[in-house]
Design a protein around this motif. Structure first.
Motif, PDB file in Angstrom:
ATOM      1  N   ARG A   4       0.838  -1.209   0.000  1.00  0.00           N
ATOM      2  CA  ARG A   4       0.000   0.000   0.000  1.00  0.00           C
ATOM      3  C   ARG A   4       0.866   1.249   0.000  1.00  0.00           C
ATOM      4  N   THR A   5       1.971   1.241   0.749  1.00  0.00           N
ATOM      5  CA  THR A   5       2.836   2.416   0.815  1.00  0.00           C
ATOM      6  C   THR A   5       3.428   2.737  -0.541  1.00  0.00           C
ATOM      7  N   MET A   6       3.981   1.741  -1.209  1.00  0.00           N
ATOM      8  CA  MET A   6       4.598   1.986  -2.500  1.00  0.00           C
ATOM      9  C   MET A   6       3.560   2.352  -3.533  1.00  0.00           C
ATOM     10  N   ASN A   7       2.358   1.775  -3.424  1.00  0.00           N
ATOM     11  CA  ASN A   7       1.291   2.108  -4.361  1.00  0.00           C
ATOM     12  C   ASN A   7       0.887   3.568  -4.218  1.00  0.00           C
ATOM     13  N   TYR A   8       0.750   4.025  -2.987  1.00  0.00           N
ATOM     14  CA  TYR A   8       0.351   5.412  -2.721  1.00  0.00           C
ATOM     15  C   TYR A   8       1.424   6.382  -3.216  1.00  0.00           C
ATOM     16  N   GLY A   9       2.702   6.031  -2.937  1.00  0.00           N
ATOM     17  CA  GLY A   9       3.784   6.892  -3.386  1.00  0.00           C
ATOM     18  C   GLY A   9       3.851   6.961  -4.895  1.00  0.00           C
ATOM     19  N   SER A  10       3.673   5.826  -5.553  1.00  0.00           N
ATOM     20  CA  SER A  10       3.701   5.801  -7.013  1.00  0.00           C
ATOM     21  C   SER A  10       2.569   6.626  -7.595  1.00  0.00           C
ATOM     22  N   TRP A  11       1.398   6.559  -6.927  1.00  0.00           N
ATOM     23  CA  TRP A  11       0.249   7.343  -7.414  1.00  0.00           C
ATOM     24  C   TRP A  11       0.537   8.830  -7.360  1.00  0.00           C
ATOM     25  N   LEU A  12       1.088   9.304  -6.235  1.00  0.00           N
ATOM     26  CA  LEU A  12       1.363  10.726  -6.086  1.00  0.00           C
ATOM     27  C   LEU A  12       2.460  11.168  -7.049  1.00  0.00           C
ATOM     28  N   PHE A 207       6.292  24.663  -7.244  1.00  0.00           N
ATOM     29  CA  PHE A 207       7.093  25.347  -6.225  1.00  0.00           C
ATOM     30  C   PHE A 207       6.514  25.086  -4.835  1.00  0.00           C
ATOM     31  N   LEU A 208       5.193  25.215  -4.717  1.00  0.00           N
ATOM     32  CA  LEU A 208       4.535  24.969  -3.433  1.00  0.00           C
ATOM     33  C   LEU A 208       4.703  23.521  -2.998  1.00  0.00           C
ATOM     34  N   PHE A 209       4.573  22.597  -3.941  1.00  0.00           N
ATOM     35  CA  PHE A 209       4.759  21.180  -3.632  1.00  0.00           C
ATOM     36  C   PHE A 209       6.166  20.920  -3.098  1.00  0.00           C
ATOM     37  N   ALA A 210       7.178  21.508  -3.767  1.00  0.00           N
ATOM     38  CA  ALA A 210       8.561  21.299  -3.347  1.00  0.00           C
ATOM     39  C   ALA A 210       8.808  21.867  -1.958  1.00  0.00           C
ATOM     40  N   LEU A 211       8.187  23.006  -1.643  1.00  0.00           N
ATOM     41  CA  LEU A 211       8.340  23.604  -0.311  1.00  0.00           C
ATOM     42  C   LEU A 211       7.739  22.714   0.771  1.00  0.00           C
ATOM     43  N   LEU A 212       6.547  22.172   0.485  1.00  0.00           N
ATOM     44  CA  LEU A 212       5.807  21.415   1.487  1.00  0.00           C
ATOM     45  C   LEU A 212       6.245  19.947   1.571  1.00  0.00           C
ATOM     46  N   ALA A 213       7.031  19.502   0.604  1.00  0.00           N
ATOM     47  CA  ALA A 213       7.398  18.083   0.556  1.00  0.00           C
ATOM     48  C   ALA A 213       8.236  17.644   1.750  1.00  0.00           C
ATOM     49  N   VAL A 214       8.867  18.606   2.456  1.00  0.00           N
ATOM     50  CA  VAL A 214       9.715  18.243   3.596  1.00  0.00           C
ATOM     51  C   VAL A 214       8.953  18.259   4.911  1.00  0.00           C
ATOM     52  N   THR A 215       7.674  18.658   4.887  1.00  0.00           N
ATOM     53  CA  THR A 215       6.927  18.777   6.141  1.00  0.00           C
ATOM     54  C   THR A 215       6.341  17.437   6.567  1.00  0.00           C
ATOM     55  N   HIS A 216       6.135  17.297   7.880  1.00  0.00           N
ATOM     56  CA  HIS A 216       5.573  16.074   8.449  1.00  0.00           C
ATOM     57  C   HIS A 216       4.278  16.335   9.210  1.00  0.00           C
ATOM     58  N   SER A 217       3.974  17.615   9.454  1.00  0.00           N
ATOM     59  CA  SER A 217       2.816  17.917  10.283  1.00  0.00           C
ATOM     60  C   SER A 217       2.262  19.302   9.948  1.00  0.00           C
ATOM     61  N   GLY A 321      -7.209  29.359  -3.654  1.00  0.00           N
ATOM     62  CA  GLY A 321      -6.890  28.184  -4.454  1.00  0.00           C
ATOM     63  C   GLY A 321      -5.687  27.446  -3.924  1.00  0.00           C
ATOM     64  N   GLN A 322      -4.693  28.210  -3.468  1.00  0.00           N
ATOM     65  CA  GLN A 322      -3.486  27.603  -2.915  1.00  0.00           C
ATOM     66  C   GLN A 322      -3.795  26.788  -1.663  1.00  0.00           C
ATOM     67  N   ILE A 323      -4.621  27.345  -0.779  1.00  0.00           N
ATOM     68  CA  ILE A 323      -5.005  26.630   0.447  1.00  0.00           C
ATOM     69  C   ILE A 323      -5.787  25.368   0.111  1.00  0.00           C
ATOM     70  N   ALA A 324      -6.669  25.459  -0.895  1.00  0.00           N
ATOM     71  CA  ALA A 324      -7.449  24.286  -1.284  1.00  0.00           C
ATOM     72  C   ALA A 324      -6.542  23.171  -1.796  1.00  0.00           C
ATOM     73  N   VAL A 325      -5.552  23.548  -2.632  1.00  0.00           N
ATOM     74  CA  VAL A 325      -4.612  22.545  -3.148  1.00  0.00           C
ATOM     75  C   VAL A 325      -3.802  21.944  -2.003  1.00  0.00           C
ATOM     76  N   ALA A 326      -3.330  22.804  -1.092  1.00  0.00           N
ATOM     77  CA  ALA A 326      -2.535  22.310   0.039  1.00  0.00           C
ATOM     78  C   ALA A 326      -3.344  21.360   0.914  1.00  0.00           C
ATOM     79  N   ALA A 327      -4.628  21.659   1.095  1.00  0.00           N
ATOM     80  CA  ALA A 327      -5.479  20.809   1.932  1.00  0.00           C
ATOM     81  C   ALA A 327      -5.626  19.413   1.345  1.00  0.00           C
ATOM     82  N   ILE A 328      -5.535  19.315   0.013  1.00  0.00           N
ATOM     83  CA  ILE A 328      -5.647  18.008  -0.644  1.00  0.00           C
ATOM     84  C   ILE A 328      -4.316  17.268  -0.633  1.00  0.00           C
ATOM     85  N   VAL A 329      -3.237  18.001  -0.912  1.00  0.00           N
ATOM     86  CA  VAL A 329      -1.930  17.371  -1.103  1.00  0.00           C
ATOM     87  C   VAL A 329      -1.224  17.060   0.220  1.00  0.00           C
ATOM     88  N   LEU A 330      -1.374  17.948   1.224  1.00  0.00           N
ATOM     89  CA  LEU A 330      -0.608  17.778   2.454  1.00  0.00           C
ATOM     90  C   LEU A 330      -0.861  16.458   3.178  1.00  0.00           C
TER      91      LEU A 330
END
Length: 368
Positions: A4-12, A207-217, A321-330
């Motif tokens: 499941r982990t690898m499947n989810y990562g591959s999907w994203l 750019f936003l994705f790359a910034l948030l990719a290091v966050t855990h919480s 729009g940015q907050i909406a995208v972040a709420a889905i991706v985070l």
């Protein structure tokens, strides 16, 4: 669990690659403006388009060498004036107005074409403005129409589109209702435009994705988003007050460079790089100029507020729009980052993909 982990990562990761492919043109022209002024005994109209929106219908590269010279642009002016004059309908009290003189065409440094048209007519009861050229353009193209009287008072404003390309304005008591209507209409139009711009602004999203990719919480992500928002607000104030103007020829390549930098930093420094919020703030200023330039280059303004109200509502739409995208991706990012086996591969793989796309955009915006 591993499957499941690898499947989810591959999907994203696949979704990210699809986003990159769709974003070859991060800022399609897609926006134009039409300013109409009712003067004593005449009506003036000024249409502003990105040259890229017009050249398919009024070719400029006469020798087909894939390079448009100043002489070729000058030679194309009569064809552009004729094209826009034929596609703009101005109705005065039930009759179509005729041009008083040939249209005048000029170009600016942002690769826009300005067409000025003059009609020998004075409406007494009703004015009709129809931008038929929108029917020839892509579905998503929008044109902001502003109609003013001879004193410069805004009578009405509206965002036109392919299937809603005209305005009928009864002139009786038009000025009395203009202020309230224009403010609410302009705010709603530019708020919607801001949401659409960020959802199709693939460079800003990466750019936003790359910034948030290091966050855990939640809190580290909130800090990044907050600093990005503050940077946008400062840029907005500078643009609205005309304190600083940066040409798109500088801003757009710099935006690509910020994407490359953040992606490479993720690869080298890994999780929790120090000072990420300050980096976000600095680079956010540049991205903000990219947002503001969309409206400034089109000479768009609104009533007595000039460009300030459009920029405010446009920026608010971008943030929404940015907050909406972040709420889905985070939640996906946090889930992956908290999986021991998947987190490192996810961060490296996603950051490499982001950096490569940034390189592509940098080359495209500087050399191609």
């Amino acid at each position: 669990m591993r499957f499941r982990t690898m499947n989810y990562g591959s999907w994203l990761f696949s979704a990210l690659l699809m986003l990159q492919s769709a974003g070859a043109y991060a800022h399609p022209p897609g926006l134009s403006s039409l300013d109409v002024s009712i003067k004593p005994a005449r009506i003036d109209a000024k249409v502003t388009f990105a040259v890229q929106d017009i050249e398919a219908f009024a070719p400029m590269d006469s020798d087909l060498d894939a390079e448009v010279t100043d002489a070729e642009r000058e030679a194309a002016k009569p064809a552009i004036a004729t094209l826009l004059a034929g596609q703009l309908r101005v109705g005065v009290d039930g009759q179509d107005a005729v041009l008083a003189e040939p249209g005048q065409v000029s170009f600016d440094e942002q690769n826009n074409a300005h067409v000025e048209l003059r009609y020998a007519a004075m409406p007494k009861q009703e004015l009709l403005v129809q931008s038929k050229f929108l029917a020839l353009l892509p579905e998503a193209h929008q044109q902001y129409l502003t109609i003013k009287d001879g004193d410069g008072t805004t009578l009405t404003e509206k965002m036109l589109g392919k299937h809603d390309d005209e305005v009928k304005l009864p002139l009786a008591n038009a000025a009395g209702i203009a202020a309230t209507h224009s403010v609410f209409a302009a705010f709603g139009d530019f708020f919607k435009l801001g949401i659409e711009h960020i959802l199709t602004g693939y460079d800003h999203l990466l750019f936003l994705f790359a910034l948030l990719a290091v966050t855990h919480s939640f809190w580290p992500a909130l800090k990044i988003i907050t600093f990005f928002t503050i940077a946008h607000s400062i840029t907005l104030a500078c643009a609205g007050l005309n304190l600083i103007e940066l040409p798109s020829s500088f801003v757009e390549p710099f935006i690509a460079a910020t994407i490359i930098y953040v992606g490479v930093e993720n690869i080298i420094r890994g999780d929790h790089p120090k000072g990420r919020h300050w980096l976000t703030f600095g680079f956010g200023l540049i991205h903000g100029f990219g947002f503001a330039g969309v409206l400034q280059e089109m000479d768009i303004s609104s009533g007595d507020t000039g460009i300030l109200l459009p920029l405010l509502s446009f920026n608010l739409g971008i943030e929404t729009g940015q907050i909406a995208v972040a709420a889905i991706v985070l939640p996906m990012i946090w889930w992956l980052n908290n999986q021991v086996e998947a987190s490192a591969k996810f961060l490296r793989g996603g950051s490499v993909a982001v950096s490569l796309m940034g390189v592509f955009w940098l080359v495209e915006r500087t050399m191609l």
